[in-house]
Write a protein that holds these residues in place. Sequence first.
Motif, PDB file in Angstrom:
ATOM      1  N   VAL A  12       1.201  -0.934   0.055  1.00  0.00           N
ATOM      2  CA  VAL A  12      -0.195  -0.040   0.194  1.00  0.00           C
ATOM      3  C   VAL A  12       1.026   1.648   0.218  1.00  0.00           C
ATOM      4  N   VAL A  13       0.681   1.746  -1.500  1.00  0.00           N
ATOM      5  CA  VAL A  13       2.276   3.193  -1.121  1.00  0.00           C
ATOM      6  C   VAL A  13       1.376   4.249  -1.066  1.00  0.00           C
ATOM      7  N   ASP A  14       1.922   4.852  -0.102  1.00  0.00           N
ATOM      8  CA  ASP A  14       1.914   6.561   0.473  1.00  0.00           C
ATOM      9  C   ASP A  14       0.793   6.949   0.083  1.00  0.00           C
ATOM     10  N   MET A  15      -0.228   6.099   0.666  1.00  0.00           N
ATOM     11  CA  MET A  15      -1.560   6.882   1.818  1.00  0.00           C
ATOM     12  C   MET A  15      -1.604   7.457   2.428  1.00  0.00           C
ATOM     13  N   GLN A  16      -1.074   8.930   2.130  1.00  0.00           N
ATOM     14  CA  GLN A  16      -0.706  10.010   3.232  1.00  0.00           C
ATOM     15  C   GLN A  16      -1.487  11.271   3.086  1.00  0.00           C
ATOM     16  N   GLU A  17      -2.087  11.735   4.446  1.00  0.00           N
ATOM     17  CA  GLU A  17      -2.424  12.605   3.899  1.00  0.00           C
ATOM     18  C   GLU A  17      -2.212  13.714   3.382  1.00  0.00           C
ATOM     19  N   ASP A  18      -0.754  14.620   2.779  1.00  0.00           N
ATOM     20  CA  ASP A  18      -0.805  15.500   1.303  1.00  0.00           C
ATOM     21  C   ASP A  18      -0.418  14.709   0.544  1.00  0.00           C
ATOM     22  N   PHE A  19      -0.984  13.124  -0.223  1.00  0.00           N
ATOM     23  CA  PHE A  19      -1.096  12.775  -0.797  1.00  0.00           C
ATOM     24  C   PHE A  19      -3.035  13.055  -0.951  1.00  0.00           C
ATOM     25  N   CYS A  20      -3.457  13.517  -0.672  1.00  0.00           N
ATOM     26  CA  CYS A  20      -5.033  13.327  -0.561  1.00  0.00           C
ATOM     27  C   CYS A  20      -5.418  14.120  -0.634  1.00  0.00           C
ATOM     28  N   LEU A  49       2.168 -10.862   3.407  1.00  0.00           N
ATOM     29  CA  LEU A  49       2.380  -9.525   4.427  1.00  0.00           C
ATOM     30  C   LEU A  49       1.225  -8.788   3.908  1.00  0.00           C
ATOM     31  N   LYS A  50       1.440  -7.435   4.518  1.00  0.00           N
ATOM     32  CA  LYS A  50       0.593  -5.950   4.479  1.00  0.00           C
ATOM     33  C   LYS A  50       0.705  -4.770   4.661  1.00  0.00           C
ATOM     34  N   ILE A  51       1.945  -4.653   3.488  1.00  0.00           N
ATOM     35  CA  ILE A  51       3.035  -3.090   3.936  1.00  0.00           C
ATOM     36  C   ILE A  51       2.594  -2.155   3.397  1.00  0.00           C
ATOM     37  N   ALA A  52       2.992  -1.185   4.366  1.00  0.00           N
ATOM     38  CA  ALA A  52       2.960   0.658   4.287  1.00  0.00           C
ATOM     39  C   ALA A  52       3.407   0.806   4.272  1.00  0.00           C
ATOM     40  N   THR A  53       4.306   1.898   2.904  1.00  0.00           N
ATOM     41  CA  THR A  53       5.410   2.744   2.876  1.00  0.00           C
ATOM     42  C   THR A  53       4.243   4.528   3.112  1.00  0.00           C
ATOM     43  N   LYS A  54       5.624   5.504   3.632  1.00  0.00           N
ATOM     44  CA  LYS A  54       5.484   6.474   3.911  1.00  0.00           C
ATOM     45  C   LYS A  54       6.224   7.423   2.887  1.00  0.00           C
ATOM     46  N   ASP A  55       6.496   8.597   2.428  1.00  0.00           N
ATOM     47  CA  ASP A  55       7.022   9.728   2.242  1.00  0.00           C
ATOM     48  C   ASP A  55       7.619   9.735   3.040  1.00  0.00           C
ATOM     49  N   TRP A  56       8.971  10.034   3.754  1.00  0.00           N
ATOM     50  CA  TRP A  56       9.113  10.387   4.903  1.00  0.00           C
ATOM     51  C   TRP A  56      10.689  11.397   5.039  1.00  0.00           C
ATOM     52  N   HIS A  57       9.769  12.945   4.410  1.00  0.00           N
ATOM     53  CA  HIS A  57      11.294  13.880   3.332  1.00  0.00           C
ATOM     54  C   HIS A  57      11.588  14.498   5.013  1.00  0.00           C
ATOM     55  N   PRO A  58      13.383  15.222   5.125  1.00  0.00           N
ATOM     56  CA  PRO A  58      13.346  16.387   5.501  1.00  0.00           C
ATOM     57  C   PRO A  58      13.389  17.363   4.986  1.00  0.00           C
ATOM     58  N   HIS A 104       5.949  18.482   1.098  1.00  0.00           N
ATOM     59  CA  HIS A 104       5.460  17.460   1.066  1.00  0.00           C
ATOM     60  C   HIS A 104       5.404  16.243   2.095  1.00  0.00           C
ATOM     61  N   CYS A 105       5.179  15.689   2.574  1.00  0.00           N
ATOM     62  CA  CYS A 105       5.075  14.070   3.330  1.00  0.00           C
ATOM     63  C   CYS A 105       6.285  14.779   5.023  1.00  0.00           C
ATOM     64  N   VAL A 106       6.167  15.412   5.319  1.00  0.00           N
ATOM     65  CA  VAL A 106       7.752  15.876   5.794  1.00  0.00           C
ATOM     66  C   VAL A 106       7.502  15.456   7.337  1.00  0.00           C
ATOM     67  N   GLN A 107       9.010  14.993   7.189  1.00  0.00           N
ATOM     68  CA  GLN A 107       7.948  13.593   8.542  1.00  0.00           C
ATOM     69  C   GLN A 107       8.330  14.408  10.324  1.00  0.00           C
ATOM     70  N   SER A 108       7.480  13.788  10.449  1.00  0.00           N
ATOM     71  CA  SER A 108       6.190  13.785  11.983  1.00  0.00           C
ATOM     72  C   SER A 108       5.345  14.751  11.195  1.00  0.00           C
ATOM     73  N   THR A 109       5.045  16.023  10.342  1.00  0.00           N
ATOM     74  CA  THR A 109       3.762  16.733  10.312  1.00  0.00           C
ATOM     75  C   THR A 109       2.878  15.796  10.023  1.00  0.00           C
ATOM     76  N   PRO A 110       1.495  16.896  10.046  1.00  0.00           N
ATOM     77  CA  PRO A 110       0.419  15.627  10.063  1.00  0.00           C
ATOM     78  C   PRO A 110       0.551  15.385   8.613  1.00  0.00           C
ATOM     79  N   ALA A 112       2.423  13.818   6.424  1.00  0.00           N
ATOM     80  CA  ALA A 112       3.195  12.988   6.370  1.00  0.00           C
ATOM     81  C   ALA A 112       1.816  11.508   7.098  1.00  0.00           C
ATOM     82  N   SER A 113       1.603  11.747   7.663  1.00  0.00           N
ATOM     83  CA  SER A 113       0.442  10.370   8.049  1.00  0.00           C
ATOM     84  C   SER A 113      -0.407   9.683   7.462  1.00  0.00           C
TER      85      SER A 113
END
Length: 227
Positions: A12-20, A49-58, A104-110, A112-113
């Motif tokens: 499950v690739v990058d189902m994060q708030e910044d992409f939605c 296995l059921k694996i989610a990925t997250k962009d986790w950018h500095p 987008h998807c900066v580490q530990s920001t909403p 990126a969740s």
Amino acid sequence: MTNPGFRPALLVVDMQEDFCPPNGALPVPEGRSIIPLINTLLSLPTFHLKIATKDWHPPDHISFASNHTNTTTHTTKRPFLDTTTITNPHNPSETYTTRLWPVHCVQSTPGASLVPELATAQLTHTIEKGQDPRVEMYSAFYSPLKDPRVSDSGLAALLRSHGITHVYVVGLAADYCVRCTAEDAVAEGFETYVVEEGTRAVDPGLWGGCKAEMVGKGSVEVDTGSL
């Protein structure tokens, strides 16, 4: 699905708030619409296995347009429209050009969740990617730089350690992170499928061409009726 040699994993690739939509910094059109289907897939006992990925950018990530200046106009580069050249930090002769994005998807920001509607309790693993500020990393496996390899997430090793044979890919965005993840899964020797109903593209009008190129590299689109 009773074949003992068939051990599939769901990525499950990058189902994060910044992409939605509606509030993401880099919203993929209709990105939120695929969540019910992904949750249905997550509920299936089929997947080992059921694996989610997250962009986790500095904050200083190289893919952010705001971190680049146009040397001609001396203005900040524009997301979506401008590009930059990325160089292998260990080999200056290996370079490639990449599109620049909004922050987008900066580490530990909403942003990126993972989206709250996602059935995260069904996940077996979560992998964070894109943490090296020097390189872009669309694929959940590693960056495009190969000589030497940069930013390996460990995903291939994880899949092999569980005897995974087949990989099914959903998430965002179809024409970038989903595509690159699928292509690298093929290169790593996994039989790979993109569940087309479970992904959406940044540029929907260009998705047909991207899909044809992806299929040409060995990944296959299927519908959920095949699962």
